[in-house]
Design a protein around this motif. Structure first.
Motif, PDB file in Angstrom:
ATOM      1  N   UNK A   1      -1.527   4.729   1.212  1.00 17.40           N
ATOM      2  CA  UNK A   1      -1.042   4.075   0.001  1.00 17.40           C
ATOM      3  C   UNK A   1      -1.804   2.774  -0.262  1.00 17.40           C
ATOM      4  N   UNK A   2      -1.977   1.963   0.773  1.00 20.24           N
ATOM      5  CA  UNK A   2      -2.719   0.701   0.647  1.00 20.24           C
ATOM      6  C   UNK A   2      -4.160   0.975   0.242  1.00 20.24           C
ATOM      7  N   UNK A   3      -4.794   1.933   0.893  1.00 17.16           N
ATOM      8  CA  UNK A   3      -6.183   2.237   0.602  1.00 17.16           C
ATOM      9  C   UNK A   3      -6.363   2.709  -0.830  1.00 17.16           C
ATOM     10  N   UNK A   4      -5.329   3.315  -1.393  1.00 21.70           N
ATOM     11  CA  UNK A   4      -5.396   3.753  -2.779  1.00 21.70           C
ATOM     12  C   UNK A   4      -5.306   2.607  -3.771  1.00 21.70           C
ATOM     13  N   UNK A   5      -4.881   1.436  -3.304  1.00 23.60           N
ATOM     14  CA  UNK A   5      -4.683   0.303  -4.209  1.00 23.60           C
ATOM     15  C   UNK A   5      -5.848  -0.693  -4.203  1.00 23.60           C
ATOM     16  N   UNK A   6      -6.847  -0.472  -3.355  1.00 25.71           N
ATOM     17  CA  UNK A   6      -7.988  -1.390  -3.300  1.00 25.71           C
ATOM     18  C   UNK A   6      -9.297  -0.598  -3.343  1.00 25.71           C
ATOM     19  N   UNK A   7     -10.364  -1.288  -3.659  1.00 25.39           N
ATOM     20  CA  UNK A   7     -11.707  -0.701  -3.605  1.00 25.39           C
ATOM     21  C   UNK A   7     -12.295  -1.120  -2.265  1.00 25.39           C
TER      22      UNK A   7
END
Length: 117
Positions: free
Chosen positions: A35-41
């Motif tokens: 989920x976190x990785x989906x929110x950042x580049x």
């Protein structure tokens, strides 16, 4: 126990994990990680994983750590830094896991040792 902190100004994702991971906790960790990785580049961020207070990893959870290390590499963070556990046994376990998946991150004993490239 674990926590995630995103510093958008400094472009750092800081993950802290400590204690003994249980099987259900490792599943929750991986779900939260995705989920976190989906929110950042990721290519714009440094990843710092602070494991200084992580205890020995149960053998049945080693594959979860291996999966996390592989995922960190695949996402292409600018830098990946692992802060070693105080526990020598846990540190050896992490090195062995990292070697088994050809992990490219940098291991340090304290964050002060690491200098961004």
């Amino acid at each position: 126990m674990y926590k995630f902190e995103i510093d958008d100004k400094e472009k750092v994702l800081h993950i802290t994990a400590e204690g003994f991971f249980k099987n259900d906790e490792s599943t929750e960790f991986m779900e939260a990680l995705y989920e976190i990785f989906g929110s950042i580049q990721a290519t714009e961020y440094d990843l710092i994983v602070d494991l200084i207070h992580l205890n020995v990893i149960k053998q049945d959870l080693v594959y979860r750590i291996a999966d996390a290390f592989e995922l960190y590499d695949e996402l292409g963070f600018r830098n990946i830094v692992i802060v070693n556990p105080i526990s020598i046994l846990a540190k050896v376990q992490l090195f062995n896991i990292a070697r088994s998946v050809h992990f490219s991150g940098t291991f340090v004993d304290s964050l002060e040792e690491w200098q961004p490239r």
